[in-house]
Design an enzyme around this catalytic site. Sequence first.
Site, short mmCIF file in Angstrom:
data_model
loop_
_atom_site.label_atom_id
_atom_site.label_comp_id
_atom_site.label_asym_id
_atom_site.label_seq_id
_atom_site.Cartn_x
_atom_site.Cartn_y
_atom_site.Cartn_z
N TYR A 1 0.86 -1.18 0.00
CA TYR A 1 0.00 0.00 0.00
C TYR A 1 0.90 1.23 0.00
O TYR A 1 1.42 1.63 1.02
CB TYR A 1 -0.94 -0.01 1.21
CG TYR A 1 -1.86 1.19 1.28
CD1 TYR A 1 -2.45 1.71 0.13
CD2 TYR A 1 -2.14 1.80 2.49
CE1 TYR A 1 -3.30 2.81 0.19
CE2 TYR A 1 -2.99 2.90 2.57
CZ TYR A 1 -3.57 3.39 1.41
OH TYR A 1 -4.39 4.49 1.46
N ASP B 1 -2.03 -1.41 -4.03
CA ASP B 1 -2.43 -0.07 -4.41
C ASP B 1 -1.17 0.78 -4.49
O ASP B 1 -0.58 1.13 -3.48
CB ASP B 1 -3.41 0.48 -3.36
CG ASP B 1 -3.86 1.90 -3.65
OD1 ASP B 1 -3.39 2.49 -4.66
OD2 ASP B 1 -4.67 2.43 -2.86
N HIS C 1 -12.36 1.14 -4.29
CA HIS C 1 -11.52 0.37 -5.22
C HIS C 1 -12.27 -0.89 -5.63
O HIS C 1 -13.29 -1.25 -5.04
CB HIS C 1 -10.21 -0.06 -4.53
CG HIS C 1 -9.31 1.06 -4.17
ND1 HIS C 1 -8.10 1.29 -4.79
CD2 HIS C 1 -9.42 2.02 -3.21
CE1 HIS C 1 -7.50 2.34 -4.24
NE2 HIS C 1 -8.28 2.79 -3.27
#
Length: 255
Positions: free
Chosen positions: A110, A150, A247
């Site tokens: 992330y 991500d 998302h």
Amino acid sequence: MKIISYNVNGIRSACSKNFLGWLQATNADMVCLQEVKALPDQLGEIIGLIEQMGYHHYWHPAEKKGYSGVALLTKVKPKHVETGCGEEWIDREGRILRADFEGFSLMSLYMPSGSSGEERQVKKYEFMHFFSQYISMLREQIPNLIISGDYNICHTAMDIHNPKSNANSSGFLPAEREWMQVFLDNGFIDTFRHFNKDPHHYTWWSFRANSRAKNLGWRIDYQLASLPLLDRLKQVRILPDAVHSDHCPVLLELH
């Protein structure tokens, strides 16, 4: 083998929208989660249900409650799990978690967002610089590596619904896009683009202006695989019908 990457934007929130029912139906072998926003001891019933599905589970939460954090669920028990990367500020934010298996390693990533202001954009660049060096050293020991997560970066104009109006937006800045290109050129495959060259495929939509219904999105979630894994790539799909978060998941299948 099915590997899913999914920024759930709060696992408790996602579970209130039947994330666990979706997970069971999907029956993935391995799942990388980002932005879980919870400590494991806050997830009693959720963890119990994850275990009932046959998953081993590993968590790297942020020190700050309700913020960031990554997790990894796997039906195959790892040989080793590496929590964090050894860089103190990054590990306090819960951004990197790796599991090593026979034949490859899988990382849930992330990357910071810089959208909240200049200070966080500077930290994002600091992360990017560190991460490139960290992965270069890691691949000397682990050549078969999948980094799922991500990245908070749209690589090309094809990966964002309006490149002109977002030219100065964090996540689509020239330095970020160049970093992504260099990272790929150093031995990684953008697995989705390996199979799909078409535009209008996104993994994140703003909650504002009915963006998801209009498909006004950004592709910022990736499954990057190191080059030695090329022959094992079977297919990659973005799953926009999964609506537990702002998302959506990315599914990678390996031979």
